[in-house]
Scaffold this active site. Structure first.
Site, PDB file in Angstrom:
ATOM      1  N   LYS A   1       0.869  -1.192   0.000  1.00 59.04           N
ATOM      2  CA  LYS A   1       0.000   0.000   0.000  1.00 59.04           C
ATOM      3  C   LYS A   1       0.893   1.225   0.000  1.00 59.04           C
ATOM      4  O   LYS A   1       2.032   1.173   0.469  1.00 59.04           O
ATOM      5  CB  LYS A   1      -0.890   0.012   1.254  1.00 59.04           C
TER       6      LYS A   1
HETATM    7  P1  NAD Z   1     -12.928   7.704  -2.451  1.00 61.59           P
HETATM    8  O1  NAD Z   1     -11.904   8.737  -2.173  1.00 61.59           O
HETATM    9  O2  NAD Z   1     -13.425   7.555  -3.849  1.00 61.59           O
HETATM   10  O3  NAD Z   1     -14.211   7.936  -1.522  1.00 61.59           O
HETATM   11  C1  NAD Z   1     -14.121   8.031  -0.123  1.00 61.59           C
HETATM   12  C2  NAD Z   1     -15.474   8.462   0.434  1.00 61.59           C
HETATM   13  O4  NAD Z   1     -15.380   8.500   1.852  1.00 61.59           O
HETATM   14  C3  NAD Z   1     -15.877   9.875   0.000  1.00 61.59           C
HETATM   15  O5  NAD Z   1     -17.288   9.956  -0.116  1.00 61.59           O
HETATM   16  C4  NAD Z   1     -15.389  10.741   1.157  1.00 61.59           C
HETATM   17  O6  NAD Z   1     -16.139  11.948   1.263  1.00 61.59           O
HETATM   18  C5  NAD Z   1     -15.663   9.819   2.336  1.00 61.59           C
HETATM   19  N1  NAD Z   1     -14.763  10.073   3.466  1.00 61.59           N
HETATM   20  C6  NAD Z   1     -13.437  10.353   3.408  1.00 61.59           C
HETATM   21  N2  NAD Z   1     -12.954  10.546   4.656  1.00 61.59           N
HETATM   22  C7  NAD Z   1     -13.995  10.346   5.490  1.00 61.59           C
HETATM   23  C8  NAD Z   1     -14.139  10.417   6.912  1.00 61.59           C
HETATM   24  N3  NAD Z   1     -13.088  10.749   7.694  1.00 61.59           N
HETATM   25  N4  NAD Z   1     -15.358  10.160   7.442  1.00 61.59           N
HETATM   26  C9  NAD Z   1     -16.409   9.847   6.655  1.00 61.59           C
HETATM   27  N5  NAD Z   1     -16.348   9.804   5.309  1.00 61.59           N
HETATM   28  C10 NAD Z   1     -15.144  10.039   4.746  1.00 61.59           C
HETATM   29  O7  NAD Z   1     -12.325   6.331  -1.895  1.00 61.59           O
HETATM   30  P2  NAD Z   1     -12.760   4.853  -2.308  1.00 61.59           P
HETATM   31  O8  NAD Z   1     -11.847   4.396  -3.377  1.00 61.59           O
HETATM   32  O9  NAD Z   1     -14.231   4.798  -2.488  1.00 61.59           O
HETATM   33  O10 NAD Z   1     -12.341   4.036  -0.985  1.00 61.59           O
HETATM   34  C11 NAD Z   1     -13.217   3.909   0.132  1.00 61.59           C
HETATM   35  C12 NAD Z   1     -12.767   2.735   0.979  1.00 61.59           C
HETATM   36  O11 NAD Z   1     -12.784   1.541   0.181  1.00 61.59           O
HETATM   37  C13 NAD Z   1     -11.350   2.809   1.549  1.00 61.59           C
HETATM   38  O12 NAD Z   1     -11.310   2.164   2.792  1.00 61.59           O
HETATM   39  C14 NAD Z   1     -10.531   2.036   0.539  1.00 61.59           C
HETATM   40  O13 NAD Z   1      -9.323   1.534   1.089  1.00 61.59           O
HETATM   41  C15 NAD Z   1     -11.509   0.915   0.220  1.00 61.59           C
HETATM   42  N6  NAD Z   1     -11.263   0.231  -1.055  1.00 61.59           N
HETATM   43  C16 NAD Z   1     -11.191   0.905  -2.226  1.00 61.59           C
HETATM   44  C17 NAD Z   1     -10.997   0.211  -3.409  1.00 61.59           C
HETATM   45  C18 NAD Z   1     -10.990   0.888  -4.756  1.00 61.59           C
HETATM   46  O14 NAD Z   1     -10.924   0.168  -5.767  1.00 61.59           O
HETATM   47  N7  NAD Z   1     -11.077   2.181  -4.844  1.00 61.59           N
HETATM   48  C19 NAD Z   1     -10.845  -1.193  -3.372  1.00 61.59           C
HETATM   49  C20 NAD Z   1     -10.961  -1.865  -2.157  1.00 61.59           C
HETATM   50  C21 NAD Z   1     -11.164  -1.136  -1.002  1.00 61.59           C
END
Ligand code: NAD
Length: 429
Positions: free
Chosen positions: A119
């Site tokens: 990561k």
């Molecule tokens: P993103 O940046 O697209 O979206 C994040 C969302 O969470 C946004 O709506 C943001 O406003 C909100 N957010 C951010 N900080 C916050 C906080 N402190 N409290 C509440 N809401 C908050 O990110 P993403 O890619 O959707 O990732 C979200 C989660 O999913 C993370 O834990 C990431 O590790 C996990 N994830 C992502 C992927 C991927 O393919 N993008 C794959 C597996 C897991």
């Protein structure tokens, strides 16, 4: 460092809420305690292999120079090249990146992907940077961590605060240094430069499949069930849309500033358009405003935390009303909350199973780029569905055989698989 230390004083337990690495180690311990791992093997698996910290300058639009700190951590590469996202957020810290890297090792192993876990992240607020500043930051960070990166070494992907555009800059920077295009060096790229059909939606699609399989496993109806989704980014936004499309009633959604609630149901497509236009869900008509903390405790059948880690803790687990939690985010539930929710009979579909769709389709993207032969979106989605359903069945089988939660069942499978591979390879020299 020896075997993972499990802290137990009240002060330490409180600190655990804030420390993702301690959380990852505790989850690992629950699984490792149920396996007969040689002590040396356990010690290898509970430590990151490589930790790279970089401090680097970026020229800002006003001509000033600002220093940033970034990380790339490789947890374990026994099963293959390492894989894991890049996070841009003000909260990025080494213990978070370390935990996320370990979770990637288990996620790849659980889903039979030929990858180890890694990561990366930069401590920054992407919303406060212009597109030009974000591009310069990305290109410099890519250069700084390039000693670790490569198509067969370590392959980044998007995570919180990064997207396909950031991956395009990353791939271009790496390619410029090589003198030719290297599409295999990152996944989650735009389709026009070697990205995969279906990758943008893959994580949310996988979360929807996991939620559907959970309903089937528990013998509950899926269509018509009430869902609350925390986070409206790549994972939360797509999950909310696909749950709605499957006939679930999405009653709550949120972004970083807060949430919206309508017990009769929201239209996620309209709410996400509103978010895109105004920059926040707050003020969305026909919905009540709620805080992120209140959102998690809303009446619903299914809760999908899809924002960041450490959201469901010992402090709020008693008040969670959902009967099923499907972890779109990595590490949203602390070990204390796991225990409380387990006692209350709440089923948790763990992150390394529920949100694996992203790395599964990243794997498809990498394979397509290596072969320069591309599949249709239908083929991608059908293969994603097949792998997700297989992994779900595998986890429920181990959990019921061992009499443990789905999280510990998933980890037992993954840790066992990596340990076997490690023993087959041996400890060099
Ligand atoms: P993103 O940046 O697209 O979206 C994040 C969302 O969470 C946004 O709506 C943001 O406003 C909100 N957010 C951010 N900080 C916050 C906080 N402190 N409290 C509440 N809401 C908050 O990110 P993403 O890619 O959707 O990732 C979200 C989660 O999913 C993370 O834990 C990431 O590790 C996990 N994830 C992502 C992927 C991927 O393919 N993008 C794959 C597996 C897991």
């Amino acid at each position: 460092m020896g075997s993972p230390v499990v802290k137990s004083t009240p002060a330490d337990v409180a600190a655990l809420h804030d420390d993702p690495w301690e959380m990852a180690l505790r989850q690992f311990s629950y699984a490792a305690d149920r396996l007969t791992l040689k002590r040396g093997i356990r010690d290898v698996l509970c430590q990151p292999h490589r930790e790279f910290t970089v401090h680097f300058p970026v020229q800002m639009d006003d001509g000033s120079v600002q220093m940033f700190t970034g990380y790339r951590i490789i947890h374990n590469g026994t099963l293959g090249p390492t894989k894991g996202g890049l996070r841009y957020s003000p909260q990025v810290r080494i213990s978070e990146v370390r935990a996320l890297a370990m979770w990637m090792t288990w996620k790849a192993a659980l889903n039979h992907l030929p990858y180890g876990g890694a990561k990366g992240g930069v401590t920054c607020d992407p919303a406060a940077l212009s597109a030009a500043e974000l591009e310069r930051l990305t290109r410099r960070y890519a250069t700084e961590i390039s000693p670790l990166i490569g198509s067969h070494e370590d392959i980044p992907a998007p995570d919180v605060g990064t997207n396909a555009q950031v991956m395009a800059w990353f791939m271009d920077t790496y390619s410029m240094h090589r003198g030719y295009s290297v599409p295999t060096v990152v996944t989650g790229k735009p389709v026009v430069i070697g990205g995969s059909a279906g990758r943008l939606e893959a994580t949310g699609r996988g979360v929807m499949i996991a939620a559907r399989e959970a309903a089937r496993y528990l013998g509950r109806p899926f269509a018509g069930s009430r869902a609350v989704v925390q986070g409206s980014g790549n994972v939360g936004g797509v999950t909310a849309r696909l749950l709605h499309a499957q006939g679930c009633t999405v009653v709550g959604m949120s972004d970083v500033r807060g949430g919206i609630y309508n017990p009769k149901g929201l239209d996620p497509n309209a709410a996400l358009s509103y978010l895109k236009e105004t920059g926040a869900l707050a003020g969305y008509p026909e919905a009540e405003a709620v805080s992120n903390a209140e959102l998690l405790e809303l009446p619903c059948d299914m809760l999908v935390p899809a924002a960041i880690e450490g959201q469901i803790t010992g402090a709020n687990a008693e008040r969670i009303q959902a009967r099923v939690i499907v972890e779109g985010a990595n590490g949203p539930t602390t070990p204390e909350a796991d225990e409380i929710l387990g006692t209350r009979g709440v089923t948790i579909v763990p992150d390394i199973l529920a949100n694996a769709g992203g790395v599964i389709v990243s794997y498809f993207e990498w394979v397509q780029d290596l072969q320069s032969y591309f599949w249709s979106e239908e083929e991608i989605n059908a293969n994603l569905e097949r792998l997700m359903v297989h992994s779900f069945g595998q986890v429920t089988r181990v959990a019921s055989e061992q009499g443990v939660s789905l999280r510990t069942g998933a980890l037992i499978f993954s840790v066992q698989r990596v340990a076997e591979a490690l023993m087959a390879r041996g400890i060099y020299p």
